[in-house]
Every structure is written in structure tokens, then in C-alpha cells.
Motif scaffolding. Structure first.
Motif: not given
Length: 752
Positions: A174-179, A210-215, A217-227
Motif C-alpha cells: 500500500t502507498p505508505d512508508i511502513v508498507s 488520500r494521505g498516501g504516497v504518490g504513485t 514516488d511509490v514506483r521509484v521507492a519500490m524495490p521491484c517492478d510494479v505491474i
């Protein structure tokens, strides 16, 4: 619950005739997330529904979430009353996986999804053995185009087994720092399990909430491919869950349903997203893993016991060696291992080497998946293969496992294709091989470099010692014609005692009592025998009889003696350095030891000129000293001492040398390695006098007589006293050493 949704799984199609082409394997996707509340069960359920609708074919959905078993079926509004564990009897009967009747335990949903529970009760989870689960998943993949598994959030043995059969691991975040942090941690764990990172993909659930990390930014931070991205729609998803109907059906025109359809379309039409498997037949897989989950090998037997077995293994071994060679070459290029200073790693920070090994393991797991066109569908076999390649790149290659085997006493490398070991006194050819003679050379250099030694064309022979004390000898071309030769004499971690030798039949109790009395009476003793006959082991035991209030100095080429006394000084000779300087010989150490106020001096082995110094010391107050000598019999010890004394460049007549020997040496204990590999003390002899003919007179007090061999090749025979009494028997009595004359009365050889 909707009654119309609860229907049995239709019977499988008729079995394919043997001559027909096998059905294509389906794709297995494990939906996983190590953080609770990210919606992995929702994703697994709706993804399966979207795939079934798009394909218009049944899709298998397996609930493997041990911490929340049953949640998946509630989202479909149906509850299977049976579980996969009820199919285990088919596995035990070795029914082919594609013939297992899954319809017995699964339920069909109106959407086309066939749902299965792994167990009917969480307490039964241990009954679902990983190997059995792997077989069942193979059967599922042969029956369904897609198998979707809700893997839960715990790294259980069952989950790892599911990973073994998976073509993709789909992490839900999910688009949050902990996840995002937990997703990175999960990927790290998966890589540590040596699954290639290429098989891990991600889907972002509740995207743009609402209040989550932008999509982006999530793709950049994710350590693998987002499909895939599933938009946030709590109302629709919540309603669907409460009504027991997938959101992809209940709200078919919602953005959430459309996102699942897009994800299904991606999974169906993008084959490059998946890794395939190199299937291993069940019998080969069990051979590879070994009995009771033992360490796997890539041959059906670790040790070749016949020519037929050798031929059967040759093709497999060659294929594996070629695979290792290719991956090793790619690893060297990718990590630039040519620039790594292996000498500094061996002697430097262990953490540095550990980090390098972990990095190599992750890279090899990915290279392996690419090289064989897929993933080996056995976690144990993959672990073993990666370990072997890392050992070859950073360690001692195929020798690593042999060096930790307590049953092996010698490792003998004749060339890259021949590695022998001595086990229980007998030589055996192993199935292990180096990938090239260059690798054998590299292993030799890794052993000797940290010791300040070198081996090259100008210095093609070397003696060294491993950190555990094992002795190493290596020789390369041009002296060795067929390739580098490496010999390792293992340093046993076991400390044998008198009782151990008696128990295994290496010595008789009367023999042991007499030898112990000789040591305590400060008699000078030589232990003789051939190579590998157990001289050093026996010398260790004899040294244990020395009183603890005496100062003992041991001198050895390679420190192998381990005395129990506290007042013990251990000296070790030093070879010359790479410049040919700095050598310290045993003879120099011996002369220095005489200035260290020793009560007893023990030389690990007399080989040359130090024999003269040893005899002189024994004759000048340092009685009770001991050493070992290579010889074929007690009589041969005399000839060997003659030769070694003459090597000191002191011109002495033979009679003078032998007078020194007769005066200095009291007892010779001869040990031998028998034809069955066992070691025995075969003779205890006393040197008595020197005749006018310069012949040394000795009398044998105890002996071992071989009478034959049994059907299994074990040596038969027994120990006996010859009836001759030592000339110093009265001295032993006076010193109160408890030696009874009955020990020496002639007796028939006691069978052993």
C-alpha cells in the motif's frame, strides 16, 4: 451464502495418451505481503476471478494463509469442507501429480474459480509437508492455466515450497512508508532464500489514496517492478467482502474491477514476466535432497562404488560442470571478482567476506534463472547449487563440503576431474569435480597466499597448513603433468584416548598398560609406521601419560599434537618466504629447545638431520622423550636412523651411530594400517644391545598376528604377549608403576 455458487469441481478431462504431447504447464502466482492489512487476500481473490473471466477457463485459487485460513473462501461466499491434506495418500502412493483428483477437495465458484483450502484446520498445517505440497502444485499447474495462491504474511516452510513452484511472487503493498519498508524487507528475505529477484513483481493496492504516497514516488521507492495499481475504493471493496461476492463481480464497472481486469490482461499477455521451471522427476529430486532432508547432491550417489555408477553419473556431472563454468564466468564479469584481493579477504575482516558471499548468492540466483531458462523447482537443490558456485568463486570449491565431513581423513586431488578421499582407512573416488584446472590452481593459491607462501612455475611445490591445522601439499606444472595436484591431511577435531583405541581394537589392554608404564618411567620411545598409519594419534595418547608437573616442549613441522598438560610449549618450524629466506628448521628449534629447560622433548616426526640431535639429547639427560619415524617395521627403524644421522653431514661410522641408538632408544612401538583400513599397534619391541657384527638386538614383547579376513574384508587376528620380559621390568616395579609379570606371559592371540 449463495447456494448456487456451491457446486463441485467438474471432473478432469480424460487422461492424455502417452504418445500425445504433454499439456502445457500453467502459471503459478503466489500473492504475498509480510505486512497485515495491505489487502493481499482481496487481491488474490479478485485477480483469480478476473483471470477466469478473461480466459473463460477455470482458475485455481489456493488458500495457504496459515494465520487467516478461511478468509479467502468467505470473500467468494463458499466454504470447501475438505482440504489438500486429504490428497496426501495419492502422493504417498506415488500417483503422478497430473492424475491426482483435485475435484475431491475443491469447490467451483460461478465465476470460474476453483477454490482450495490447504488444510481444514490450522493445527493440521504440519501434516502438509513441503515436498508433498510441491507435488500437489505440480499437479495443479498441469490442470489449470493459472494457479493463484494466497501466501499469507509468514515465511513458513509451506510458503517456501509454494515459491519453489511459483512462476511469479506478487508482493502486495500500500502507498505508505511502513508498507514500502516491509516490502523491501520481504524482497530481501526472498533473495536470502536464493530465489531470483526477477521472479518478484509488485502490485500497489489502494493507489492514490488520500494521505498516501504518490504513485510515481511509490514506483521509484519500490524495490521491484510494479505491474499493477488497484485504486482506493473502500466502499466498494468493503461491501463486496461483506456480501461474500468478489468486487470484480459485484461492482463490475468500478475502477477497482477495471484495474483487476487490466492486471489479468497483463499477466495473460506478458510471458516475459514469468520464470519457468526446470522440473526434476520425483525420484531424482529425492536423490538430490537426500535421505531425511539431508544436504542435496547433483548425483544419485556421493561416492562412486562401481564402474557402472561412474558411467551413469558422468553425463549429469559434465552438464553440471558446464553450467557452473558458465555462471562462474558471468559472475566474475558482473561483480568484477578479478579485482578482489582474496588474500586480504582470507586474513581480514570476516564481515567483508560475508557481505561479498551474500552479494554473490543474490547475483547467482538470478544468473541461474536466466542460464537454464527457468528456475529449478526445488529450494534445497537451488540452495546447494548456489552454495557450490559461491564456494568455487570465493572459497575452496568442491573441497568445502569434504573439509567439514568428520569421517574424511585425507582429501587427494589428482586433477580437476579426480577427487579422492580416505574414509575409514580406505580410498574412495568422489563424484565431485572442479570446473577447470585453473580453478584447482586458484584454490591452491587461496590456501597458501594468506600464509605468505607462493606457488608458481619457479616454485611449483608448496607445503602449508589450513587454519584448522590440516596439512596441505600442492604441486603444479611443469612437475605435475596431468594438472595441479593437491593433498590435504585432515586435522581431526576428535581427541582419542587409551580407552578409545582399546574399544575399536587398535590395541590390547596389556599393551596399553605396558606402554603407559614406559612413559611414566621416562623411557625414550619411538613410534614407527607407514604414512597414515596413526603415528601422530598414538603419540598424542602417549603424551597424555606424562605427569602434569613436568615441562614439555613439542617440535613439529605442522602443529598437530594437542597435549592435556598445562606446562606445555609448542614450537612449529617455518618454511622460507617468497624470497627464499626466513626458514627455521626442526633441527634449529630442537637446539633452541635444549636451552629452554625441558623435562621432555617430543618431536612430531624425525625426517632428517634432527635425528642426530634427538639421539644426543636422549643420551644426555633428556630421557622420556618421544618421536615418530616412517618405517615398515621396528627393525627398519634402525636403518632409517642410520640414514637420517648421516644426513647431518657428520661423518660417523655405523657402529658409533648404532651405539648411540642402543643407548638412547628403549622402546619402539610400531603401528600399521591394515588392508581393511583399520589401524593397529602390531608390535611393541625393546632395543637391548649391539652385537659385534653391528647388528642391533631387539626383543618383541607384544605383537598382533593376522589370521585372515572375513567375507566383508575385515582383518581377523589377535594381540598376544611373546613371553619375553623387558630388561627394565625390575625398574618399573621399583618405581611402583604396577606392572605385573603376568602381563608378559605368552598367550594365544586374542581375536579382534
Amino acid at each position: 451464502m449463495n447456494e448456487s455458487q456451491d457446486v463441485p469441481v467438474p471432473a478432469p478431462a480424460p487422461a492424455v495418451e502417452p504418445a500425445a504431447a504433454p499439456a502445457p504447464q500453467g502459471r503459478c502466482i503466489v500473492v504475498f505481503g509480510n505486512k497485515g492489512g495491505v489487502g493481499k487476500t482481496v487481491v488474490a481473490c479478485n485477480l483469480a476471478v478476473a483471470l477466469a473471466q478473461a480466459l473463460k477457463q477455470p482458475v485455481a485459487l489456493l488458500d495457504l494463509d496459515t494465520l487467516a485460513m478461511g478468509d479467502l473462501s468467505k470473500m467468494l461466499g463458499i466454504t470447501p469442507e475438505r482440504a489438500l491434506t486429504e490428497l496426501l495418500h495419492y502422493f504417498k502412493r506415488q500417483v503422478p501429480p497430473d492424475k491426482i483428483p483435485f475435484e475431491e477437495v475443491g469447490l467451483a465458484h460461478t465465476s470460474g474459480v476453483h477454490i482450495f483450502n490447504a488444510v481444514s484446520n490450522p493445527r493440521h498445517m504440519n501434516a502438509l509437508a513441503p515436498q508433498a505440497l510441491s507435488e500437489l502444485l505440480v499437479g495443479m499447474k498441469s490442470r489449470y492455466p493459472f494457479v493463484i495462491i494466497d501466501g499469507g504474511k509468514a515465511f513458513t516452510d509451506q510458503l517456501i515450497s509454494a515459491f519453489d513452484q511459483a512462476n511469479m511472487i506478487l508482493l502486495v503493498a500500500t502507498p505508505d512508508i511502513v508498507s514500502l519498508y516491509q516490502t523491501k524487507w520481504a524482497l530481501s528475505m526472498i533473495e536470502n532464500l536464493l530465489f531470483p529477484s526477477t521472479m518478484v513483481k509488485a502490485v500497489v493496492n489502494r493507489a492514490e489514496s488520500r494521505g498516501g504516497v504518490g504513485t510515481k514516488d511509490v514506483r521509484v521507492a519500490m524495490p521491484c517492478d510494479v505491474i499493477g495499481e488497484i485504486p482506493s475504493d473502500g466502499r466498494s471493496v468493503g461491501t463486496a467482502v461483506n456480501e461474500g461476492t468478489p468486487v470484480a463481480l459485484l461492482f463490475g464497472f468500478s475502477k477497482v474491477a477495471e484495474a483487476f481486469r487490466q492486471l489479468a490482461h497483463t499477466l495473460i499477455n506478458t510471458p516475459q514476466l514469468y520464470v519457468s521451471h526446470k522440473e526434476i522427476p520425483r525420484h531424482q529430486r529425492r536423490e538430490a535432497v537426500g535421505e531425511n532432508g539431508a544436504a542435496p547432491t547433483f548425483s544419485s550417489k556421493l561416492f562412486m562404488t562401481s564402474e557402472a555408477a561412474s558411467e551413469a553419473l558422468a553425463e549429469k556431472d559434465d552438464e553440471m560442470v558446464k553450467l557452473k563454468r558458465r555462471i562462474h564466468a558471468q559472475l566474475v564479469e558482473e561483480l568484477n571478482l578479478k579485482t578482489v584481493n582474496m588474500s586480504s579477504l582470507a586474513t581480514g575482516n570476516p564481515q567483508q567476506l560475508k557481505e561479498l558471499r551474500e552479494q554473490c548468492e543474490r547475483v547467482i540466483a538470478n544468473l541461474l534463472a536466466k542460464e537454464i531458462g527457468g528456475l529449478i523447482s526445488s529450494h534445497e537443490v537451488r540452495l546447494r547449487l548456489v552454495k557450490e558456485i559461491v564456494d568455487e568463486a570465493l572459497g575452496l570449491g568442491p573441497l568445502e563440503e569434504l573439509l567439514v565431513d568428520p569421517g574424511i581423513s585425507d582429501i587427494l586431488v589428482n586433477n580437476k576431474d579426480q577427487i579422492y578421499v580416505e574414509r575409514r582407512g580406505k580410498l574412495e573416488l568422489t563424484s565431485k569435480k572442479f570446473i577447470s584446472n585453473d580453478q584447482v590452481r586458484a584454490v591452491i593459491e587461496r590456501i597458501v597466499a594468506p600464509l605468505g607462501r607462493r606457488i608458481d612455475e619457479s616454485s611449483p611445490m608448496v607445503d602449508a597448513r589450513l587454519p584448522d591445522g590440516s596439512r596441505v601439499n600442492a604441486i603444479i606444472s611443469p612437475l605435475s603433468v596431468k594438472g595441479p595436484v593437491l593433498s590435504i591431511r585432515r586435522f581431526s577435531g576428535l581427541r582419542y584416548g587409551e580407552e578409545d583405541l582399546i574399544k575399536i581394537g587398535s590395541i590390547a589392554p596389556p599393551m596399553a598398560r605396558f606402554i603407559k608404564a614406559c612413559v611414566m618411567a621416562r623411557k625414550n620411545i619411538i613410534v614407527s609406521g607407514g604414512t597414515g598409519s596413526g603415528k601422530t594419534t598414538l603419540l598424542n595418547i602417549l603424551s597424555s601419560y606424562i605427569p602434569s608437573n613436568e615441562r614439555i616442549i613439542t617440535i613439529e613441522d605442522a602443529a598437530e599434537l594437542r597435549l592435556q598438560q598445562t606446562h606445555w610449549v609448542s614450537l612449529e618450524s617455518r618454511p622460507s618466504n617468497v624470497e627464499g629466506k626466513g626458514e627455521i628448521t626442526i633441527r634449529e628449534l630442537f637446539r633452541n629447545a635444549l636451552r629452554m629447560r625441558p623435562d621432555r622433548i617430543i618431536i612430531g616426526e624425525c625426517r632428517a638431520a634432527e635425528s642426530l640431535d634427538m639421539l644426543q639429547a636422549m643420551n644426555t639427560g633428556h630421557d622420556g622423550s618421544m618421536t615418530t619415524v616412517h618405517a615398515n617395521s621396528p627393525r627398519d627403524v634402525i636403518s632409517r636412523l642410520d640414514t637420517m644421522v648421516l644426513m647431518s653431514n657428520v661423518e660417523l661410522p655405523i657402529r658409533a651411530i648404532r651405539e648411540m641408538v642402543v643407548s638412547a632408544v628403549h622402546v619402539i612401538v610400531h603401528v600399521s594400517r591394515m588392508s581393511d583400513g583399520s589401524r593397529r599397534v602390531v608390535s611393541v619391541a625393546e632395543i637391548t644391545s649391539l652385537e659385534q657384527s653391528n647388528d642391533v638386538t631387539m626383543q618383541e614383547i607384544f605383537t598382533f598376528t593376522q589370521t585372515g579376513v572375513d567375507k566383508e574384508g575385515h582383518v581377523l587376528g589377535g594381540f598376544s604377549a611373546t613371553g619375553k620380559r623387558p630388561t627394565f621390568l625390575n625398574e618399573l616395579k621399583v618405581k611402583g608403576l604396577g606392572v605385573d609379570e603376568s602381563l608378559f606371559e605368552p598367550t594365544p592371540a586374542a581375536a579382534s
